[in-house]
Every structure is written in structure tokens, then in C-alpha cells.
Design an enzyme around this catalytic site. Structure first.
Site, PDB file in Angstrom:
ATOM      1  N   HIS A   5       0.967  -0.833   0.052  1.00  0.00           N
ATOM      2  CA  HIS A   5       0.285  -0.255   0.161  1.00  0.00           C
ATOM      3  C   HIS A   5       1.213   0.973  -0.029  1.00  0.00           C
ATOM      4  CE1 HIS A   5      -3.229  -2.670   0.993  1.00  0.00           C
ATOM      5  NE2 HIS A   5      -3.074  -3.265   1.861  1.00  0.00           N
ATOM      6  N   ASP A  23      -4.789  -8.171  -3.186  1.00  0.00           N
ATOM      7  CA  ASP A  23      -4.602  -8.090  -1.630  1.00  0.00           C
ATOM      8  C   ASP A  23      -6.513  -8.861  -1.413  1.00  0.00           C
ATOM      9  OD1 ASP A  23      -4.791  -7.497   0.649  1.00  0.00           O
ATOM     10  OD2 ASP A  23      -4.957  -5.113   0.006  1.00  0.00           O
TER      11      ASP A  23
HETATM   12 ZN    ZN Z   1      -3.200  -6.908   2.875  1.00  0.00          ZN
END
Ligand code: ZN
Length: 448
Positions: free
Chosen positions: A265, A316
């Protein structure tokens, strides 16, 4: 065996009339400007498979269950409560079935290897299974059943927040001390087969103390290191309150971040962090679909890429698994934020699709500790596009990847070979029906 393509993406450009010899799962030869020979399987376009740098396979099973407003301030943290309740019930058999579905979808959309950020280790009571790596075994089983390349990233998780705060009951299945984690690494390694490899994943600076982080790096002195960082504004504020530094700043200052690292991220960066992160040689693990779904924020990709920063893409939460859509979402996030177009082009690479694809191939492979692209000796991980798909009408070399990434829906991918074995044919995983049947039965039982 040899495959022949009209075009293949080699060294960040198109080569014509390409004959790829495959032996023992690897590329044995590459000839360009070569005619097809009798017995060659012929296709139109070959792309190297993409590495998916970040996945939690089991979360595929809760896709669509968290889109209902449950309170006025729904956010990442309320989503996490739903996720904890879902995983409470999962057995290793469930994880194998759900993860296999996610992995089949990854192959169908052009991913040929996954970095599985694996934190669901223990039984529902929070005790280690008799086989400590039973859950890692379930993931290896899903990879073997679908043929997807696996980089297993066992997660170290010990605390509930910065400053070694106690974990919450919902986190009991994730927890290890350093000795337990060392035993888990050994047991997990024994589950791997083929060209699977392994790294480590300190979960986040919320879950790991500085001393533990140092011990983990000693346990695993080579190979990939992945960590969630700066996904949430609250996380940045908590980190500053704890240390005086922002999460990525702290890691750059204290953790020896270099090419083996992938910061997942890394959404919330200030200008100084962008510059230093890009210069570190580490990879940003961007998951634009999940980041959009969770309301995380927008990664400063324009500045980061201009500084030479490296990135890979990940699916993810697996809310929707699609390699091209991740790249598209990354570009669109920047356009929406900056009210401009064609932002993630490169200086020598004005076509956004080609630039994103080339960079994601490089950064993805680096993050998972494997060789990138087509070359002799590399794994034969090949994706073919169906140039008869309507998205490619009238295409030329320059716009081909833009058409795939920005205009094609499912169906633009024809075949996918992983380690030389054809796993996707006519757009469908060859074991897709059986994998989906097991997935349906599993999820129906869990949600009943
Ligand atoms: Zn993650």
C-alpha cells in the site's frame, strides 16, 4: 515443446515471429524472426505473466459481504471486524478451497505467480495446529491444484497496535512469538514444491516491535520482506504518536529497506518519503482495487514514478481478481485526483498501458524474488492475448497494451502457461469447473 507467436513482449518492446522453446518448465530457447515449425502451437501475442505481489487468498470467500452500510462511519476498521468474523470459522480445507478459486481467477486474468501474505496460522481457539504449518499447506495445495506460482510470505503478528499493545481476541489465530514463528517458517518451507519460494512478512508496525523486526530479519537474511505500511490515515497518526515518525519514514530510517523489501500500500506518503522510498530500490505493493474498495486513499504514483520508484500490483482482498483492472484502476485513481489524463506514462514510454505493464512486470518479479520477463532459463510463464477479441479491432503494436488494459473485458486472454504447462485455454482455467464447485460448496456451508 515450442510455442510460436506473431508478437512477444521482450525487453519492453515487441519482437516479431517469436519461437519459444520450453523444457522442464523453463524457457529453453527464444528465436525471433523465426518461422513456425511443424508441431509448434501457434498464437498471436505473448506477454510475460504478471506477479501478483499481495494476496490474502481466503478473503475471496467474503467478497461482496461487506458492501452494506452498517454504521454512519463505515471504514477500513469496520470492514476488518467483518473479515475477522468470517475467518473465525475457516478450517485448512476451507482455506484450500477458497484460495484455489482465487488462484484460478488470477491465472485466468494474467497473473502467473502470487505473493501470499499469509497470516491465518492457528486453529479457531488460537492454538497452533498439530502440524504448525497446516494452513501454509492449504495454500501450497491451492497453488498446486491450480498451477499458480507461489511465493509464500508467512506473516509475523504479535501485537494489536503500536507500542506492543495487546492483540484483540479477533487476532488470536495470527499470533506467534519469535520461536514459534521460526518453527512455522521451517514447517512451511517443507510444504513448498516446484519453483515455489518463501520470504517473510512482518505484518505491519502495528503488529511488530522494533526488536521483533530485527529478529525476523536475522531469521530470514535473504529473500523477500513484505510489510503493510501507511494504508490508513489513522495508522500514520498512531505511528507518529508512537515514534515521532510516519510509518514509511520509520522503516526507511530503521529497517534497512532495500531491493528485497516490498511496502504494501504505502498509500500515505509525504514528499520526502516519496523521494526516499523511490531511491531505496524497494517496491511499492499497490492494490488499487482493494484500496478503492476499502477507502484507503490514493497512492502518489505520479511523483513516485517520476522519481524512478518501482511498483508491483496486488489483488489483496481479492474482492475482484483481474490484473488489467488493477493497472487501469491505478491510472484512473491518478486521473480522478489530478483531473488530468495519461499520467503514468514514462519519459521514453508515452503509452500508459505499455509503461504500466513493463514496470509492473519488473517490480512484481523483484518483489517476489524471481526473474522477470522472457529470457532463457526463466520460468515459462506466458499469457497469450486473443487478437480476434473485439477490443483489438484495428490494433497496432503501440496501442495493443492500452487496448488490453483500458478497453477489454474478460475474454481478451486466450491461454496461460505457467512453468510451461497450459493452465488456461480459451480464457478458462482447465480445472476451473472443479475448483469452482468446491468453492461454491465451501462458501455455502460457511455462510449457511
Ligand atoms: Zn493486505
Amino acid at each position: 515443446m515450442a510455442l510460436w507467436f506473431e508478437r512477444a513482449w521482450i525487453d519492453n518492446g515487441w519482437a516479431k515471429d517469436v519461437r519459444i522453446g520450453v523444457a522442464d518448465g523453463r524457457i529453453a530457447s527464444i528465436e525471433t524472426g523465426a518461422p513456425a515449425e511443424p508441431g509448434d502451437e501457434r498464437h498471436r501475442v505473448a506477454l510475460p505473466g504478471l506477479c501478483n505481489v499481495h494476496s490474502h487468498g481466503f478473503q475471496r470467500g467474503m467478497a461482496g459481504l461487506s458492501e452494506r452500510r452498517s454504521r454512519p462511519d463505515d471504514n477500513f476498521w469496520s470492514w476488518r471486524e467483518i473479515m475477522y468474523r468470517f475467518l473465525d470459522r475457516l478450517t485448512p480445507e476451507d482455506v484450500a478451497a477458497i484460495t484455489a478459486q482465487a488462484y484460478a481467477e488470477m491465472l485466468e486474468t494474467g497473473f502467473t505467480r502470487v505473493g501470499e501474505f499469509h497470516y491465518l496460522h492457528h486453529d479457531p481457539a488460537g492454538d497452533a495446529y498439530a502440524d504448525r504449518a497446516a494452513m501454509a499447506g492449504a495454500i501450497a495445495e491451492a497453488a498446486a491444484a491450480t498451477g499458480l506460482g507461489l511465493t509464500l510470505l508467512p506473516v509475523f503478528y504479535a501485537h494489536g497496535n503500536f507500542g506492543a499493545a495487546s492483540p484483540s481476541p479477533g487476532q488470536r489465530r495470527f499470533l506467534n512469538d519469535i520461536d514459534g514463528f521460526s518453527a512455522l517458517l521451517d514447517a512451511s518451507r517443507a510444504k513448498l514444491s516446484g519453483d515455489a519460494n518463501m520470504g517473510i512478512a512482518p505484518h505491519s508496525l502495528r503488529a511488530v516491535t522494533p526488536d521483533e523486526l530485527a529478529a525476523l530479519l536475522e531469521l530470514s537474511p535473504t529473500g523477500p520482506v513484505h510489510i503493510h505500511a501507511a494504508e490508513q490515515v489513522k495508522e500514520v497518526a498512531d505511528c507518529v504518536a508512537w515514534s515521532g515518525a510516519r510509518p514509511v519514514e520509520w522503516l526507511l530510517d530503521h529497517a534497512g529497506v532495500d531491493e528485497r523489501w516490498c511496502l504494501i500500500h504505502s498509500t500515505h506518503l509525504d514528499a520526502n518519503e516519496v523521494r526516499r522510498f523511490a531511491a531505496s530500490g524497494a517496491v511499492a505493493g499497490l492494490c488499487p482495487i482493494t484500496e478503492g474498495n476499502l477507502g484507503d486513499g490514493i497512492f502518489p504514483a505520479v511523483d513516485y514514478l517520476a522519481d524512478g520508484g518501482r511498483f508491483g500490483v496486488g489483488t489483496d482482498s481479492n474482492i475482484l481478481v483481474d490484473a488489467a483492472q488493477e493497472l487501469r484502476a491505478l491510472e484512473y485513481s491518478q486521473r480522478l485526483a489530478q483531473r488530468a489524463r495519461a499520467l503514468l506514462a514514462g519519459e521514453d514510454s508515452p503509452f500508459v498501458g505499455a509503461n504500466l505493464f513493463a514496470r509492473a512486470v519488473q517490480g512484481g518479479a523483484q518483489a517476489l524474488g524471481v526473474a522477470e520477463g522472457f529470457a532463457v532459463g526463466h520460468a515459462a510463464d506466458i499469457v497469450s492475448l486473443d487478437l480476434d477479441h473485439v477490443a483489438f479491432a484495428g490494433t497496432d503494436d503501440a496501442t495493443l497494451l492500452d487496448r488490453w488494459i483500458f478497453t477489454a473485458r474478460a475474454g481478451a486472454i486466450d491461454c496461460v502457461w505457467r512453468a510451461g504447462t497450459k493452465r488456461v485455454a480459451a480464457g478458462r482455467h482447465v480445472a476451473g469447473d472443479a475448483v469452482a464447485a468446491a468453492y461454491r460448496a465451501c462458501v455455502a456451508r460457511i455462510l449457511a
